[in-house]
Design a protein around this motif. Structure first.
Motif, short mmCIF file in Angstrom:
data_model
loop_
_atom_site.label_atom_id
_atom_site.label_comp_id
_atom_site.label_asym_id
_atom_site.label_seq_id
_atom_site.Cartn_x
_atom_site.Cartn_y
_atom_site.Cartn_z
N SER A 1 45.29 47.56 48.69
CA SER A 1 43.99 48.21 48.69
C SER A 1 44.06 49.55 47.96
O SER A 1 43.18 49.88 47.15
CB SER A 1 43.51 48.40 50.12
OG SER A 1 42.27 49.05 50.15
N GLU B 1 36.96 42.05 39.98
CA GLU B 1 36.85 40.76 40.65
C GLU B 1 38.23 40.20 41.00
O GLU B 1 38.43 39.63 42.08
CB GLU B 1 36.08 39.76 39.80
CG GLU B 1 34.60 40.04 39.73
CD GLU B 1 33.86 39.11 38.77
OE1 GLU B 1 34.47 38.14 38.26
OE2 GLU B 1 32.67 39.37 38.53
N GLU C 1 44.15 37.14 58.75
CA GLU C 1 43.26 36.48 59.72
C GLU C 1 43.95 35.28 60.38
O GLU C 1 43.87 35.10 61.59
CB GLU C 1 41.97 36.04 59.03
CG GLU C 1 40.94 35.50 59.97
CD GLU C 1 39.63 35.17 59.28
OE1 GLU C 1 38.69 34.80 59.99
OE2 GLU C 1 39.54 35.28 58.04
N GLY D 1 39.48 41.99 43.96
CA GLY D 1 38.75 41.51 45.13
C GLY D 1 39.28 40.18 45.63
O GLY D 1 39.48 39.99 46.83
N LYS D 2 39.54 39.26 44.71
CA LYS D 2 40.08 37.96 45.10
C LYS D 2 41.47 38.09 45.71
O LYS D 2 41.80 37.42 46.68
CB LYS D 2 40.12 37.03 43.89
CG LYS D 2 38.75 36.54 43.46
CD LYS D 2 38.84 35.67 42.22
CE LYS D 2 37.44 35.28 41.77
NZ LYS D 2 37.47 34.50 40.54
N THR D 3 42.28 38.97 45.15
CA THR D 3 43.62 39.20 45.67
C THR D 3 43.57 39.78 47.08
O THR D 3 44.30 39.35 47.97
CB THR D 3 44.41 40.14 44.73
OG1 THR D 3 44.46 39.55 43.42
CG2 THR D 3 45.82 40.38 45.22
N LEU D 4 42.69 40.76 47.27
CA LEU D 4 42.54 41.36 48.60
C LEU D 4 41.97 40.36 49.60
O LEU D 4 42.38 40.35 50.77
CB LEU D 4 41.67 42.62 48.52
CG LEU D 4 42.31 43.81 47.80
CD1 LEU D 4 41.28 44.90 47.56
CD2 LEU D 4 43.49 44.34 48.57
N ASN D 5 41.04 39.52 49.18
CA ASN D 5 40.50 38.47 50.06
C ASN D 5 41.60 37.51 50.50
O ASN D 5 41.64 37.10 51.67
CB ASN D 5 39.38 37.69 49.38
CG ASN D 5 38.07 38.41 49.42
OD1 ASN D 5 37.87 39.34 50.19
ND2 ASN D 5 37.15 37.99 48.57
N ALA D 6 42.47 37.14 49.57
CA ALA D 6 43.56 36.22 49.91
C ALA D 6 44.49 36.84 50.95
O ALA D 6 44.89 36.17 51.92
CB ALA D 6 44.35 35.84 48.66
N LYS D 7 44.80 38.12 50.78
CA LYS D 7 45.67 38.80 51.75
C LYS D 7 44.95 38.93 53.09
O LYS D 7 45.57 38.75 54.15
CB LYS D 7 46.09 40.17 51.21
CG LYS D 7 47.09 40.90 52.08
CD LYS D 7 48.36 40.10 52.33
CE LYS D 7 49.18 39.93 51.09
NZ LYS D 7 50.44 39.19 51.32
N ALA D 8 43.67 39.22 53.08
CA ALA D 8 42.90 39.32 54.32
C ALA D 8 42.87 37.98 55.05
O ALA D 8 42.96 37.94 56.29
CB ALA D 8 41.49 39.81 54.03
N ASN D 9 42.77 36.89 54.30
CA ASN D 9 42.80 35.56 54.91
C ASN D 9 44.15 35.28 55.57
O ASN D 9 44.20 34.70 56.65
CB ASN D 9 42.47 34.48 53.88
CG ASN D 9 41.02 34.48 53.48
OD1 ASN D 9 40.16 34.96 54.22
ND2 ASN D 9 40.73 33.96 52.30
#
Length: 100
Positions: free
Chosen positions: A79, A35, A49, A38-46
């Protein structure tokens, strides 16, 4: 084959204090690690974006394009690191489970 439980398998499935999944079940430290990745990757994806939206709005200066490239490289590195760490720990847990 022994009926004793290895310390590693107990650690892998032991609940984390204060960490709850929907339904009230505690999550394991391995799940918490996944998790967190996942949160770290989501932050980088944001971040990517937001930078991408700026590029679409006409901010196509070389410095911005270079920043986008750097963000994409960081995302790739993170990743790969997430995959490697989760796979390594998962393999170790699987090996320990087979040796019980």
């Amino acid at each position: 084959m022994s009926n004793s439980v290895s310390p590693l398998s107990v650690l892998a499935t032991s609940p984390l204090t204060g960490s709850q999944r929907p339904g009230g079940k505690s999550s394991s430290w391995y799940e918490a690690m996944a998790e967190a990745w996942g949160k770290t990757l989501n932050a980088k994806a944001n971040e990517i974006e937001v930078a991408s939206d700026q590029l679409a709005e006409g901010n196509d200066r070389p410095e911005h394009i270079t920043r986008m490239t750097a963000l994409a490289q960081q995302m790739g590195f993170m990743s790969n690191s997430a995959h490697t760490s989760l796979q390594s720990v998962g393999t170790a847990l699987e090996t320990m489970a087979r040796k019980q």
